[in-house]
Design a protein around this motif. Structure first.
Motif, PDB file in Angstrom:
ATOM      1  N   GLU A  84     -25.064  11.506 -14.983  1.00 18.62           N
ATOM      2  CA  GLU A  84     -25.818  11.365 -13.732  1.00 18.62           C
ATOM      3  C   GLU A  84     -27.221  10.913 -14.114  1.00 18.62           C
ATOM      4  O   GLU A  84     -27.594  10.929 -15.289  1.00 18.62           O
ATOM      5  CB  GLU A  84     -25.853  12.686 -12.957  1.00 18.62           C
ATOM      6  CG  GLU A  84     -26.420  13.856 -13.753  1.00 18.62           C
ATOM      7  CD  GLU A  84     -26.994  14.941 -12.857  1.00 18.62           C
ATOM      8  OE1 GLU A  84     -27.382  14.619 -11.724  1.00 18.62           O
ATOM      9  OE2 GLU A  84     -27.084  16.088 -13.304  1.00 18.62           O
ATOM     10  N   THR A  86     -30.236  11.926 -12.408  1.00 16.60           N
ATOM     11  CA  THR A  86     -31.364  12.771 -12.002  1.00 16.60           C
ATOM     12  C   THR A  86     -32.104  13.405 -13.197  1.00 16.60           C
ATOM     13  O   THR A  86     -33.341  13.367 -13.224  1.00 16.60           O
ATOM     14  CB  THR A  86     -30.892  13.825 -10.974  1.00 16.60           C
ATOM     15  OG1 THR A  86     -30.055  13.160 -10.031  1.00 16.60           O
ATOM     16  CG2 THR A  86     -32.050  14.455 -10.238  1.00 16.60           C
ATOM     17  N   GLU A 116     -13.320  12.618 -16.081  1.00 21.51           N
ATOM     18  CA  GLU A 116     -12.601  13.169 -14.934  1.00 21.51           C
ATOM     19  C   GLU A 116     -11.185  12.598 -14.929  1.00 21.51           C
ATOM     20  O   GLU A 116     -10.906  11.578 -15.555  1.00 21.51           O
ATOM     21  CB  GLU A 116     -13.285  12.754 -13.627  1.00 21.51           C
ATOM     22  CG  GLU A 116     -14.639  13.394 -13.451  1.00 21.51           C
ATOM     23  CD  GLU A 116     -15.054  13.495 -11.993  1.00 21.51           C
ATOM     24  OE1 GLU A 116     -14.315  14.099 -11.191  1.00 21.51           O
ATOM     25  OE2 GLU A 116     -16.124  12.974 -11.659  1.00 21.51           O
TER      26      GLU A 116
HETATM   27  P1  HAM Z   1     -22.965  13.774  -7.523  1.00 21.32           P
HETATM   28  O1  HAM Z   1     -22.496  14.407  -6.249  1.00 21.32           O
HETATM   29  O2  HAM Z   1     -22.457  14.347  -8.772  1.00 21.32           O
HETATM   30  O3  HAM Z   1     -24.547  13.784  -7.482  1.00 21.32           O
HETATM   31  O4  HAM Z   1     -22.581  12.257  -7.457  1.00 21.32           O
HETATM   32  C1  HAM Z   1     -23.064  11.456  -6.399  1.00 21.32           C
HETATM   33  C2  HAM Z   1     -22.032  10.432  -6.009  1.00 21.32           C
HETATM   34  O5  HAM Z   1     -21.657   9.658  -7.130  1.00 21.32           O
HETATM   35  C3  HAM Z   1     -20.689  10.970  -5.510  1.00 21.32           C
HETATM   36  O6  HAM Z   1     -20.748  11.409  -4.182  1.00 21.32           O
HETATM   37  C4  HAM Z   1     -19.831   9.736  -5.688  1.00 21.32           C
HETATM   38  O7  HAM Z   1     -20.182   8.734  -4.738  1.00 21.32           O
HETATM   39  C5  HAM Z   1     -20.314   9.243  -7.030  1.00 21.32           C
HETATM   40  N1  HAM Z   1     -19.520   9.803  -8.140  1.00 21.32           N
HETATM   41  C6  HAM Z   1     -19.750  10.927  -8.856  1.00 21.32           C
HETATM   42  N2  HAM Z   1     -18.818  11.094  -9.809  1.00 21.32           N
HETATM   43  C7  HAM Z   1     -17.963  10.045  -9.693  1.00 21.32           C
HETATM   44  C8  HAM Z   1     -16.788   9.629 -10.393  1.00 21.32           C
HETATM   45  N3  HAM Z   1     -16.297  10.328 -11.414  1.00 21.32           N
HETATM   46  N4  HAM Z   1     -16.184   8.503 -10.002  1.00 21.32           N
HETATM   47  C9  HAM Z   1     -16.683   7.770  -8.981  1.00 21.32           C
HETATM   48  N5  HAM Z   1     -17.779   8.094  -8.284  1.00 21.32           N
HETATM   49  C10 HAM Z   1     -18.412   9.220  -8.627  1.00 21.32           C
HETATM   50  C11 HAM Z   1     -25.341  13.320  -8.489  1.00 21.32           C
HETATM   51  O8  HAM Z   1     -24.931  12.674  -9.412  1.00 21.32           O
HETATM   52  C12 HAM Z   1     -26.816  13.583  -8.272  1.00 21.32           C
HETATM   53  N6  HAM Z   1     -27.496  13.315  -9.537  1.00 21.32           N
HETATM   54  C13 HAM Z   1     -27.310  12.731  -7.128  1.00 21.32           C
HETATM   55  C14 HAM Z   1     -28.757  12.948  -6.793  1.00 21.32           C
HETATM   56  C15 HAM Z   1     -29.786  12.048  -6.956  1.00 21.32           C
HETATM   57  N7  HAM Z   1     -29.271  14.047  -6.259  1.00 21.32           N
HETATM   58  C16 HAM Z   1     -30.569  13.881  -6.093  1.00 21.32           C
HETATM   59  N8  HAM Z   1     -30.877  12.671  -6.525  1.00 21.32           N
END
Ligand code: HAM
Length: 443
Positions: A84, A86, A116
């Protein structure tokens, strides 16, 4: 012939982006960039490798224990491929605290890797638009983030009925658990994990998880009722003392005043999987039943900068993934056709004309910002060249044979209309610009 040929497929859960797929990805990320730029956000980026410790502290057990790709480098440092963005942006902000002018409005488009099980909406590598504000703890910042989300969705032609931004607040959630459901403070985290997975695990497993996390059977039933209750109803259970309730009420009031309330709803079951959120949390959902997973999500986090510096800088933002978004766009028929069509013109070759003439024509077009592709292949029949141009979807082909060159003329073939016209060499750039503008407004 070798029997030891290597496989051509990419690593499980990752994708090759051939030009057609790349065109789609570029199309939506460049549109997203335009939208956030209109709000004054600046672009940043960081490295794909980070110290493992960056995630170990605050990202949460599931990400750290099950999903991070990590390894020791040759100097015995434990590294992670970023799962991620952040923690990276928090590190970058912390590193230059003294030099930056707050509040920051930053965005980035980055690829991330998580180990995953590949399935609909989940891969091992995805791209994510991250939009964050740093250094503003007022819920006006949260409201700006909601406004950006609505604009992003609308900019792709999404209608209000196609998506919903579901909002909750971690402080509020914690207050309800501890004050209404008699949960001990130290058990709140475990219960929020179970709630986060509620829609993804069978009912039995969910209840068992909650029981083991320190909530009684009776209170599990009360929690179920709370999920169906309004913000006002739950706030009344809490009395006046809840900061989370106040933040939520203020946010919803502001969103209503701004006319954004039609895109949002309060949902007590939104808690988010990552540990660092401390205030507002939200997830955006596709209203079509085919895409049940959250499209994307985010929230407010107060303590990430504190991992690096003794400073209190709050952040709020979201991560918007390309995989779930593409599902959304395809489900609602919002991807335009022919995104990969070739831009500009193709110059056909005639054997009798010196090749240098074509090089000069192409140079003149490029000097005028018109993409020009010279056909490759000696001695090809014109029919073959035009068939290539058709397959590559060039809107215009330039035909400059010996007659045109001798008469200082250029023939332009409009592929879609199957028409051709001859213009003076001195006027051909203007004519091509005009025809290209015409074709792009038609498509
Ligand atoms: P997260 O919910 O882990 O949040 O991921 C945000 C979005 O990234 C998910 O809702 C989805 O759209 C996409 N995503 C995550 N994992 C996958 C995956 N394995 N395959 C496809 N799409 C994926 C974060 O990552 C936080 N860092 C977001 C954030 C920014 N919060 C505050 N600022």
């Amino acid at each position: 012939m070798s029997n030891n040929l290597l496989a051509t497929n990419p690593y499980k859960g990752t994708r090759d982006f051939y030009p057609g797929e790349m065109a789609v990805r570029n199309w939506f990320f460049s549109r997203m960039k335009e939208v956030v730029a209109r709000y004054g956000y600046e672009e940043y980026n960081g490295p794909i490798l980070e110290s493992f410790d960056l995630y170990a502290a605050k990202s949460g057990q599931e990400l750290v224990n099950e999903q991070i790709y990590h390894f020791m480098d040759r100097g015995d440092r434990k590294l992670a491929i970023r799962p991620e963005m952040t923690p990276t942006v928090a590190r970058m902000v912390a590193a230059r605290l003294g030099e930056l002018t707050f509040p920051l409005r930053w965005f980035s488009i980055a690829n991330l890797m998580r180990y995953e099980r590949p399935q609909k909406g989940r891969l091992r590598e995805h791209w994510q638009l991250n939009v964050d504000i740093f250094g503003e703890s007022d819920i006006r910042a949260d409201a700006e983030i909601v406004s950006i989300i609505a604009d992003l969705m609308l900019s792709f032609g999404a209608e209000e009925s196609m998506f919903k931004i579901k909002i909750n607040n971690r402080k509020f959630f914690n207050d309800v658990l501890t004050s209404v459901l008699d949960v001990r403070g130290e058990d709140v985290q475990a219960i929020s994990k179970a709630v986060d997975k509620r829609a993804k695990v069978p009912e039995e497993a969910y209840r068992k998880w909650l029981l083991e996390s320190g909530i009684t059977d009776e209170n599990i039933n009360r929690l179920d009722t709370i999920f169906g209750s309004s913000l006002e109803q739950i706030s009344q259970m809490l009395g006046d003392g809840s900061e989370g309730a106040r933040e939520l009420t203020d946010l919803f009031t502001l969103l209503k005043e701004a006319g954004l309330d039609r895109y949002v709803e309060f949902d007590f079951s939104i808690v988010r999987g990552l540990d660092y959120y401390t205030g507002t949390v939200f997830e955006v959902y596709d209203t079509s039943p085919g895409n049940r997973r959250a499209l994307f999500g985010g929230g407010r986090y107060d303590n990430l900068i504190g991992l690096f510096k003794n400073a209190e800088i709050s952040g709020v933002g979201f991560g918007f993934g390309d995989v779930t978004f593409q599902n959304f766009l395809e489900t609602h028929g919002l991807v335009p056709g022919h995104l990969d069509k070739s831009a500009g013109v193709m110059i056909a070759l005639f054997d009798e004309t010196p090749y240098a003439e074509y090089l000069k024509l192409a140079a003149e077009l490029r000097e005028n910002d018109i993409p020009a592709t010279i056909y490759m292949g000696r001695g090809s029949k014109l029919k073959k060249q035009l068939s290539f141009a058709g397959k590559k979807m060039f809107p215009l082909v330039i035909l400059a044979g010996p007659d045109e060159i001798a008469g200082n003329k250029v023939m332009i073939k409009q592929m879609a209309a199957r028409e051709q016209l001859t213009v003076d060499r001195s006027k051909f750039i203007d004519k091509i610009k005009q025809l290209l503008a015409q074709t792009s407004s038609e498509s």
